[in-house]
Design a protein around this motif. Structure first.
Motif, PDB file in Angstrom:
ATOM      1  N   GLU A  80     -18.759-126.067  35.288  1.00  0.00           N
ATOM      2  CA  GLU A  80     -17.396-125.997  34.778  1.00  0.00           C
ATOM      3  C   GLU A  80     -17.263-127.055  33.686  1.00  0.00           C
ATOM      4  O   GLU A  80     -17.681-128.206  33.869  1.00  0.00           O
ATOM      5  CB  GLU A  80     -16.394-126.241  35.899  1.00  0.00           C
ATOM      6  N   PHE A  81     -16.689-126.673  32.527  1.00  0.00           N
ATOM      7  CA  PHE A  81     -16.651-127.606  31.407  1.00  0.00           C
ATOM      8  C   PHE A  81     -15.490-127.251  30.495  1.00  0.00           C
ATOM      9  O   PHE A  81     -14.903-126.159  30.581  1.00  0.00           O
ATOM     10  CB  PHE A  81     -17.968-127.580  30.618  1.00  0.00           C
ATOM     11  N   ASP A  82     -15.174-128.198  29.604  1.00  0.00           N
ATOM     12  CA  ASP A  82     -14.168-128.010  28.564  1.00  0.00           C
ATOM     13  C   ASP A  82     -14.904-127.643  27.269  1.00  0.00           C
ATOM     14  O   ASP A  82     -15.695-128.443  26.768  1.00  0.00           O
ATOM     15  CB  ASP A  82     -13.369-129.299  28.384  1.00  0.00           C
ATOM     16  N   PRO A  83     -14.702-126.434  26.727  1.00  0.00           N
ATOM     17  CA  PRO A  83     -15.440-126.039  25.517  1.00  0.00           C
ATOM     18  C   PRO A  83     -15.266-127.008  24.355  1.00  0.00           C
ATOM     19  O   PRO A  83     -16.219-127.257  23.605  1.00  0.00           O
ATOM     20  CB  PRO A  83     -14.871-124.655  25.191  1.00  0.00           C
ATOM     21  N   ARG A  84     -14.051-127.572  24.167  1.00  0.00           N
ATOM     22  CA  ARG A  84     -13.847-128.496  23.054  1.00  0.00           C
ATOM     23  C   ARG A  84     -14.651-129.770  23.268  1.00  0.00           C
ATOM     24  O   ARG A  84     -15.243-130.313  22.318  1.00  0.00           O
ATOM     25  CB  ARG A  84     -12.366-128.824  22.900  1.00  0.00           C
ATOM     26  N   ASP A  85     -14.682-130.261  24.511  1.00  0.00           N
ATOM     27  CA  ASP A  85     -15.488-131.443  24.803  1.00  0.00           C
ATOM     28  C   ASP A  85     -16.964-131.152  24.584  1.00  0.00           C
ATOM     29  O   ASP A  85     -17.697-131.985  24.034  1.00  0.00           O
ATOM     30  CB  ASP A  85     -15.234-131.886  26.244  1.00  0.00           C
ATOM     31  N   LEU A  86     -17.416-129.945  24.981  1.00  0.00           N
ATOM     32  CA  LEU A  86     -18.813-129.577  24.765  1.00  0.00           C
ATOM     33  C   LEU A  86     -19.117-129.505  23.274  1.00  0.00           C
ATOM     34  O   LEU A  86     -20.182-129.955  22.826  1.00  0.00           O
ATOM     35  CB  LEU A  86     -19.100-128.233  25.436  1.00  0.00           C
TER      36      LEU A  86
ATOM     37  N   LEU B  34     -18.969-119.748  22.811  1.00  0.00           N
ATOM     38  CA  LEU B  34     -17.754-120.554  22.810  1.00  0.00           C
ATOM     39  C   LEU B  34     -17.773-121.639  21.737  1.00  0.00           C
ATOM     40  O   LEU B  34     -16.710-122.083  21.295  1.00  0.00           O
ATOM     41  CB  LEU B  34     -17.554-121.205  24.180  1.00  0.00           C
ATOM     42  N   VAL B  35     -18.974-122.075  21.323  1.00  0.00           N
ATOM     43  CA  VAL B  35     -19.055-123.264  20.468  1.00  0.00           C
ATOM     44  C   VAL B  35     -19.795-123.022  19.153  1.00  0.00           C
ATOM     45  O   VAL B  35     -19.938-123.946  18.356  1.00  0.00           O
ATOM     46  CB  VAL B  35     -19.745-124.417  21.233  1.00  0.00           C
ATOM     47  N   ALA B  36     -20.277-121.805  18.904  1.00  0.00           N
ATOM     48  CA  ALA B  36     -21.052-121.553  17.693  1.00  0.00           C
ATOM     49  C   ALA B  36     -20.806-120.124  17.228  1.00  0.00           C
ATOM     50  O   ALA B  36     -20.346-119.270  17.986  1.00  0.00           O
ATOM     51  CB  ALA B  36     -22.548-121.785  17.938  1.00  0.00           C
ATOM     52  N   VAL B  37     -21.132-119.890  15.952  1.00  0.00           N
ATOM     53  CA  VAL B  37     -21.010-118.555  15.359  1.00  0.00           C
ATOM     54  C   VAL B  37     -22.328-118.237  14.669  1.00  0.00           C
ATOM     55  O   VAL B  37     -23.083-119.144  14.292  1.00  0.00           O
ATOM     56  CB  VAL B  37     -19.841-118.479  14.351  1.00  0.00           C
ATOM     57  N   PRO B  38     -22.649-116.937  14.480  1.00  0.00           N
ATOM     58  CA  PRO B  38     -23.880-116.593  13.771  1.00  0.00           C
ATOM     59  C   PRO B  38     -23.873-117.140  12.352  1.00  0.00           C
ATOM     60  O   PRO B  38     -22.861-117.109  11.653  1.00  0.00           O
ATOM     61  CB  PRO B  38     -23.883-115.061  13.780  1.00  0.00           C
ATOM     62  N   ALA B  39     -25.009-117.645  11.923  1.00  0.00           N
ATOM     63  CA  ALA B  39     -25.144-118.131  10.549  1.00  0.00           C
ATOM     64  C   ALA B  39     -25.138-116.950   9.589  1.00  0.00           C
ATOM     65  O   ALA B  39     -25.510-115.838   9.954  1.00  0.00           O
ATOM     66  CB  ALA B  39     -26.436-118.930  10.400  1.00  0.00           C
TER      67      ALA B  39
ATOM     68  N   ARG C 166     -19.393-124.721  15.600  1.00  0.00           N
ATOM     69  CA  ARG C 166     -17.983-124.741  15.226  1.00  0.00           C
ATOM     70  C   ARG C 166     -17.460-126.172  15.294  1.00  0.00           C
ATOM     71  O   ARG C 166     -17.921-126.981  16.123  1.00  0.00           O
ATOM     72  CB  ARG C 166     -17.168-123.848  16.161  1.00  0.00           C
ATOM     73  N   ALA C 167     -16.496-126.485  14.436  1.00  0.00           N
ATOM     74  CA  ALA C 167     -15.858-127.798  14.487  1.00  0.00           C
ATOM     75  C   ALA C 167     -15.117-127.931  15.818  1.00  0.00           C
ATOM     76  O   ALA C 167     -14.478-126.970  16.282  1.00  0.00           O
ATOM     77  CB  ALA C 167     -14.892-127.970  13.336  1.00  0.00           C
ATOM     78  N   PRO C 168     -15.187-129.091  16.487  1.00  0.00           N
ATOM     79  CA  PRO C 168     -14.513-129.242  17.786  1.00  0.00           C
ATOM     80  C   PRO C 168     -13.034-128.869  17.733  1.00  0.00           C
ATOM     81  O   PRO C 168     -12.502-128.297  18.690  1.00  0.00           O
ATOM     82  CB  PRO C 168     -14.721-130.723  18.107  1.00  0.00           C
ATOM     83  N   ALA C 169     -12.345-129.162  16.617  1.00  0.00           N
ATOM     84  CA  ALA C 169     -10.917-128.847  16.534  1.00  0.00           C
ATOM     85  C   ALA C 169     -10.660-127.346  16.552  1.00  0.00           C
ATOM     86  O   ALA C 169      -9.553-126.905  16.876  1.00  0.00           O
ATOM     87  CB  ALA C 169     -10.317-129.466  15.264  1.00  0.00           C
ATOM     88  N   GLU C 170     -11.678-126.526  16.207  1.00  0.00           N
ATOM     89  CA  GLU C 170     -11.510-125.075  16.178  1.00  0.00           C
ATOM     90  C   GLU C 170     -11.835-124.420  17.513  1.00  0.00           C
ATOM     91  O   GLU C 170     -11.661-123.211  17.668  1.00  0.00           O
ATOM     92  CB  GLU C 170     -12.412-124.477  15.095  1.00  0.00           C
ATOM     93  N   VAL C 171     -12.318-125.204  18.463  1.00  0.00           N
ATOM     94  CA  VAL C 171     -12.731-124.660  19.760  1.00  0.00           C
ATOM     95  C   VAL C 171     -11.582-124.800  20.756  1.00  0.00           C
ATOM     96  O   VAL C 171     -10.873-125.815  20.770  1.00  0.00           O
ATOM     97  CB  VAL C 171     -13.989-125.399  20.272  1.00  0.00           C
ATOM     98  N   ASP C 172     -11.398-123.798  21.582  1.00  0.00           N
ATOM     99  CA  ASP C 172     -10.315-123.807  22.565  1.00  0.00           C
ATOM    100  C   ASP C 172     -10.480-124.967  23.545  1.00  0.00           C
ATOM    101  O   ASP C 172     -11.602-125.314  23.954  1.00  0.00           O
ATOM    102  CB  ASP C 172     -10.279-122.487  23.338  1.00  0.00           C
TER     103      ASP C 172
END
Length: 684
Positions: A151-157, A201-206, A216-222
């Motif tokens: 269990e984790f926080d996506p923005r923290d990850l 949750l934390v990356a997008v295809p290049a 992804r920038a942490p501010a853009e992550v839920d």
């Protein structure tokens, strides 16, 4: 679980494909190689290079390639694909998004920048560098499983990943998988199962046709709490990159020469202002109901040299959907304006697509530029060896047919007459399948995905035991026997159907005659024959022989129509029903003469009810609506009528047949039924 059934299971590879999740014995094939498509044995590759002393060099690359799988099976659900052309020096074309159906042999036109045209010219002349045509596929699949929970926080990850790998870093999937496993405390064995779930949750295809990811920038992550149990199945998007050298493939067939695949165009050295513009449309082919496709080009004024606007149109016919238009501009002026597609449909309607900007002599328009949504239907070779497929519109007209040699068809959704269903007719014996069409823009058909294919189970119930029931799967000859006694009047049986057109079984109480093929959860032995009363066919409910059931025969009028006329405008209101009224049900029960305790309608879905009037020999919708969703499936309809339609309704209300009718679509046990009744008959 049902939404995952049939998806490729990434934890169960089978050759280049994967086992289908929840479908034992079924394999989902995923493309693993690209090949140039051929026409009459010649690879479909054409390079057009333009040279001029006035304009920078430019060009157009036209090719048709096919994505193939080495493992036979049901085609995977390819959600998107990205094409990129490159050499060792770098990309020679920007990444181009492809529709999934374009991986099956559609022609593509790719406009080349001046730099790319120069590189291609070198490759054509001396073949010094290999060209790489790479495609990234995205396939919906089921993630691998592992014994790990977190269990984790996506923005923290995302913040921890930025610290470890760099903010906005571009990383390989394997590197990200190991980093995620380390940060979340999973072992190396769980990294493969963790990566596709957490990475989304934390990356997008290049960009481009690679497997790399961009953080992804942490501010853009839920921000919040996410719990992952890797032992539970979950849907993910899996990516695969395929590549080949189309020039090398063409050279291999042509004996080392590319002469027949190259067209060199030399423009006049003097700036005359006569500028040829080449237009291509990348569409899935063939497109039905499209006798003529045109491209419109317009260029705004450019004072003081050219104070007037310039425009033109050309027809894009044939398999290539290409054409050249000559525009008169100022001497030496490069073309820069807007272009669109315009379609003249077989219905006589003309529809226009959106205007798109262009700034070069090669204009490429794609599926998104077509004026109407396109629904692509693809049938596998295995299915077309067994059946023909008709694509049927809501009006009942066949829009397209798939057969051997034509496995793909693109069908525009015409306004007021979209695609409603697929009718699949076996070439030999068997039942006809009718499948309703959903909102998907691509439909893949294969025997293994059709209802009826695969394993079946049924319960034999004897009304008058003891008996011995002989039965055999519909497509087999081996007879099996099941004794049913007073102490054991029921028995479970199972069989596997390798054809969706013959999925049932035949049974008999020996030495009696064999039944017609049946396919149901309960088979009642010694079942009574159907009874027809006033055109309504009733049969015993296999779960309760004292209840007789029927398909609701509507549409009927639930109440008298209301027609209000004010000058040239008329307003109509009416309410329809699909089921019989209660007095008619009582009459059915009385006609059964004590053989039934009650009668009831089979459960159906009524997605559409329409009032239609006949204009110029064709039926036109006046008002449409959906049903209430439960018996008696009422629908309230209302419409403002112009004088001609009002006259048709008045004539029908006065008893004139053939002027207005009610039409209803019913779905019962995956079978689509279209039932209609003349409004004049309903008034009587």
């Amino acid at each position: 679980m049902s939404v995952l059934q049939g998806l490729p299971d990434l934890g169960a590879p089978a050759g280049s494909g994967f086992a289908a999740f929840g479908r034992e014995g079924l394999v989902v094939s995923v493309p693993d190689r690209l090949e140039l498509a051929r026409r009459d044995g010649v690879p479909e590759l054409l390079v057009s290079l333009e040279r001029s002393l006035v304009f920078p060099p430019s060009g157009l690359l036209e090719l048709a390639f096919t994505a193939l799988s080495s493992t036979p099976g049901v085609p995977a659900d390819v959600r998107e694909s990205v094409l990129e052309l490159s050499v060792v020096l770098g990309p020679i074309s920007p990444p181009a998004a492809l529709a999934a159906d374009q991986l099956l042999g559609a022609r593509l036109a790719i406009a080349l920048t001046p730099e790319a045209a120069q590189v291609i010219a070198r490759l054509v002349e001396d073949a010094t560098l290999p060209i790489d045509a790479a495609v990234r596929l995205a396939v919906r699949a089921v993630a691998p499983r592992a014994a790990f929970q977190t269990e984790f926080d996506p923005r923290d990850l995302a913040a921890r990943l930025a610290t470890r790998l760099g903010s906005g870093a571009r990383v390989t999937r394997s590197a990200l998988a190991l980093t995620l496993a380390d940060l979340l405390g999973a072992g190396p064995d769980a990294a493969e199962a963790l990566a596709p779930r957490a990475a989304a949750l934390v990356a997008v295809p290049a960009p481009g046709a690679t497997l790399d990811l961009v953080l992804r920038a942490p501010a853009e992550v839920d921000h919040g709490s996410v719990r992952l149990d890797l032992a539970e199945p979950a849907a993910v998007i899996a990516h695969r990159v395929l590549s080949f050298d189309p020039f090398a493939a063409a050279r291999e067939v042509a004996g080392g020469s590319l002469d027949r695949h190259v067209r060199l165009i030399t423009l006049p050295g003097l700036p005359t202002g006569q500028v040829p513009v080449h237009v291509s449309a990348n569409l899935p082919e063939p497109v039905t109901d499209l006798p003529t496709l045109l491209a419109d080009v317009r260029i705004p004024p450019a004072p003081p040299k050219r104070p007037h606007a310039v425009s033109g149109s050309l027809t894009l016919d044939g398999a290539g959907r290409t054409g050249t238009l000559t525009l008169t501009l100022a001497a030496g002026e490069p073309p820069s304006g807007e272009a669109r597609l315009r379609a003249l449909m077989s219905t006589g309607e003309e529809v226009e697509g959106p205007w798109r900007p262009f700034d070069r002599r090669q204009i490429v328009l794609d599926r998104d530029d077509f004026p109407l949504p396109l629904r692509v239907v693809l049938a596998s070779d295995a299915l077309l060896a067994l059946a023909a497929v008709d694509v049927v519109r809501r009006s009942g007209r066949t829009a397209g047919r798939l057969a051997p040699g034509t496995p793909t068809v693109a069908v525009p959704d015409l306004p007021g007459d979209p695609v409603a269903r697929l009718v699949i007719r076996p070439l030999g014996r068997g039942r006809v399948l009718e499948l309703p069409v959903d909102d998907r823009q691509r439909l893949d058909l294969d025997p293994a995905v059709l209802p009826g294919f695969g394993g079946h189970r049924a319960r034999l119930v004897a009304l008058r035991p003891p008996v011995t029931v002989e039965w055999a799967p519909e497509a087999e000859t081996e007879v099996r026997r099941v004794p049913l006694s007073v102490a054991r009047p029921e028995a479970e049986i199972g069989w596997t159907a390798d054809s969706p057109f013959r999925p049932g079984l035949r049974w008999r109480v020996a030495p009696g005659p064999w039944s017609e093929p049946v396919d149901g959860p309960v088979i009642t032995v010694d079942q009574a024959a159907p009874v027809v009363v006033d055109g309504v066919e009733l049969v015993p409910d296999p779960r309760d022989p004292s209840v007789w059931v029927y398909v609701p025969p509507g549409p009927f009028l639930d109440r008298e129509p209301s027609l209000l006329v004010a000058g040239e405008t008329a307003f109509l209101q009416l309410t329809s029903r699909i089921d019989l009224p209660e007095p008619a049900k009582a009459a059915l029960l009385g006609a059964l003469a004590g053989r039934a305790g009650r009668v009831r309608a089979l459960p159906v879905t009524v997605p559409r009810v329409a009032l239609q009037v006949k204009e110029d020999g064709t039926w036109q919708d006046v008002a449409t609506g959906g049903s209430s969703g439960s018996p008696p499936w009422r629908t309230a309809l209302s419409a403002l009528l112009d004088p001609s339609r009002a006259e048709a309704v008045k004539a029908a209300l006065s008893g004139t047949a053939g002027r207005a009718r009610l039409v209803a679509e019913l779905i019962e046990s995956d079978i689509v039924r279209v039932q209609s009744r003349d409004l004049a008959d309903l008034i009587k």
